[in-house]
Design an enzyme around this catalytic site. Sequence first.
Site, PDB file in Angstrom:
ATOM      1  N   PRO A  81       0.829  -1.208   0.000  1.00 34.51           N
ATOM      2  CA  PRO A  81       0.000   0.000   0.000  1.00 34.51           C
ATOM      3  C   PRO A  81       0.869   1.266   0.000  1.00 34.51           C
ATOM      4  CG  PRO A  81      -0.678  -1.533   1.736  1.00 34.51           C
ATOM      5  CD  PRO A  81       0.601  -2.062   1.182  1.00 34.51           C
ATOM      6  N   GLY A  83       2.260   4.928   0.561  1.00 34.49           N
ATOM      7  CA  GLY A  83       2.130   5.916   1.643  1.00 34.49           C
ATOM      8  C   GLY A  83       1.899   5.300   3.008  1.00 34.49           C
ATOM      9  N   GLY A  85       4.219   3.538   4.732  1.00 34.28           N
ATOM     10  CA  GLY A  85       5.461   3.333   5.479  1.00 34.28           C
ATOM     11  C   GLY A  85       6.060   1.961   5.247  1.00 34.28           C
ATOM     12  N   LEU A  86       5.528   1.237   4.242  1.00 34.59           N
ATOM     13  CA  LEU A  86       6.013  -0.126   3.998  1.00 34.59           C
ATOM     14  C   LEU A  86       6.968  -0.211   2.800  1.00 34.59           C
ATOM     15  CD1 LEU A  86       2.927  -2.382   4.800  1.00 34.59           C
ATOM     16  CD2 LEU A  86       4.866  -1.789   6.238  1.00 34.59           C
ATOM     17  N   GLY A  87       7.550   0.914   2.435  1.00 37.40           N
ATOM     18  CA  GLY A  87       8.656   0.856   1.474  1.00 37.40           C
ATOM     19  C   GLY A  87       8.256   0.858   0.017  1.00 37.40           C
ATOM     20  N   SER A  88       7.046   1.362  -0.308  1.00 34.50           N
ATOM     21  CA  SER A  88       6.669   1.326  -1.729  1.00 34.50           C
ATOM     22  C   SER A  88       7.571   2.238  -2.567  1.00 34.50           C
ATOM     23  CB  SER A  88       5.194   1.670  -1.937  1.00 34.50           C
ATOM     24  OG  SER A  88       4.938   2.981  -1.542  1.00 34.50           O
ATOM     25  N   ALA A  90      10.853   2.915  -2.027  1.00 34.27           N
ATOM     26  CA  ALA A  90      12.139   2.229  -2.229  1.00 34.27           C
ATOM     27  C   ALA A  90      11.965   1.089  -3.224  1.00 34.27           C
ATOM     28  CB  ALA A  90      12.655   1.697  -0.894  1.00 34.27           C
ATOM     29  N   ALA A  91      10.850   0.342  -3.111  1.00 39.48           N
ATOM     30  CA  ALA A  91      10.607  -0.766  -4.042  1.00 39.48           C
ATOM     31  C   ALA A  91      10.433  -0.227  -5.463  1.00 39.48           C
ATOM     32  CB  ALA A  91       9.380  -1.564  -3.608  1.00 39.48           C
ATOM     33  N   ASP A 131      16.211   1.804   3.486  1.00 43.56           N
ATOM     34  CA  ASP A 131      15.070   1.223   2.764  1.00 43.56           C
ATOM     35  C   ASP A 131      15.507   0.591   1.446  1.00 43.56           C
ATOM     36  OD1 ASP A 131      13.772   2.461   4.831  1.00 43.56           O
ATOM     37  OD2 ASP A 131      12.413   3.644   3.602  1.00 43.56           O
TER      38      ASP A 131
HETATM   39  C1  MEV Z   1      11.612   6.157   5.977  1.00 50.71           C
HETATM   40  O1  MEV Z   1      11.126   4.862   5.638  1.00 50.71           O
HETATM   41  C2  MEV Z   1      12.775   6.043   6.917  1.00 50.71           C
HETATM   42  C3  MEV Z   1      13.437   7.373   7.320  1.00 50.71           C
HETATM   43  O2  MEV Z   1      14.439   7.032   8.285  1.00 50.71           O
HETATM   44  C4  MEV Z   1      14.061   8.054   6.125  1.00 50.71           C
HETATM   45  C5  MEV Z   1      15.275   7.297   5.560  1.00 50.71           C
HETATM   46  O3  MEV Z   1      15.883   6.490   6.265  1.00 50.71           O
HETATM   47  O4  MEV Z   1      15.608   7.585   4.398  1.00 50.71           O
HETATM   48  C6  MEV Z   1      12.441   8.315   7.973  1.00 50.71           C
END
Ligand code: MEV
Length: 309
Positions: A81, A83, A85-88, A90-91, A131
């Site tokens: 999903p 937004g 916080g599960l790394g979409s 970065a993926a 990430d």
């Molecule tokens: C975000 O998933 C993690 C943060 O530490 C930012 C980062 O590490 O780039 C908030």
Amino acid sequence: MSGASAPGKFILFGEHAVVFGKPAFALAIDRRLTVTVAEAERTELNGKPFGAAGNSPYVEECLRRVEPQGHLRLETRSTIPAGSGLGSSAAAAIATLAALDRQGRLREEDDLARAGFEVELAVQGRASPLDTSTVTHGSGILVSPERLSGHLWEVRRGEKVWNLHHRSIPEADFVVGFTGISAATGPLVAMVHERAAREPKVREAIEEIGELTLAGVDALQHERFEEVGELMERNHALLTLLGVGHERLDALLRAVKPYALGAKLTGAGGGGSIVALTEKPDKAAEAIRAAGGTPIPVRLSREGVRRHG
Ligand code: MEV
């Protein structure tokens, strides 16, 4: 046609502090984002022209950097999903770079992870390699300024050195609860940076997060789960002190508390998700739903980036 996919991740300890070069720990999950690439008449992303509103800035930044010859049609599909916080993000960066890498210049994990980090930096302004390295490699990734056992690669930026280490995935159940509020990472990271420059107590919290991360990873690897839970709770209190908490996160944490060994926000905060370490995943998920959140079942995954075609 070629393509690649990369997993999502959640951060168990150390978000935000890791941007300052402190230790942090993340785990890859079994949800994935897939990018396919095909020749086309014009460059488009999910049917929309390059630069159109709503396009992923991470995918567009990859295209800008790789400068492929000719026009390409990119399609993305995801079970992470956005937004949450599960790394979409970065993926998206890692899968897109891998899918566009027809010459194999980014075939080595460390080269791909570094290139993905540069994409995150360009989009967010400030970032750590946590990430992007986690979704490249899979399993668990421990970042620290020092070189430890299981060393994979290092990433440098100015005076900061991040050493990335492999950690095996623990036999433990985690449940994620999404608040439904998506907050952009870049402004939250910038806000913490400004507060750290002004407030000694914010700098002390960042130090403590780094220390508790190393203690937490040790406890996790030795299956001292109650200690892991306590350290997660402390990590959340410190993140709230940094200013990245949210009342909806706290409501989900209260709801999940009877069923969790510990829980905290995960990722950039300001909304996003909580993660709970639990021996009662179904009850924890029910409690998240009853409190108005969306439970997201996650299983840990050894698998990082995967290339197709
Ligand atoms: C975000 O998933 C993690 C943060 O530490 C930012 C980062 O590490 O780039 C908030």
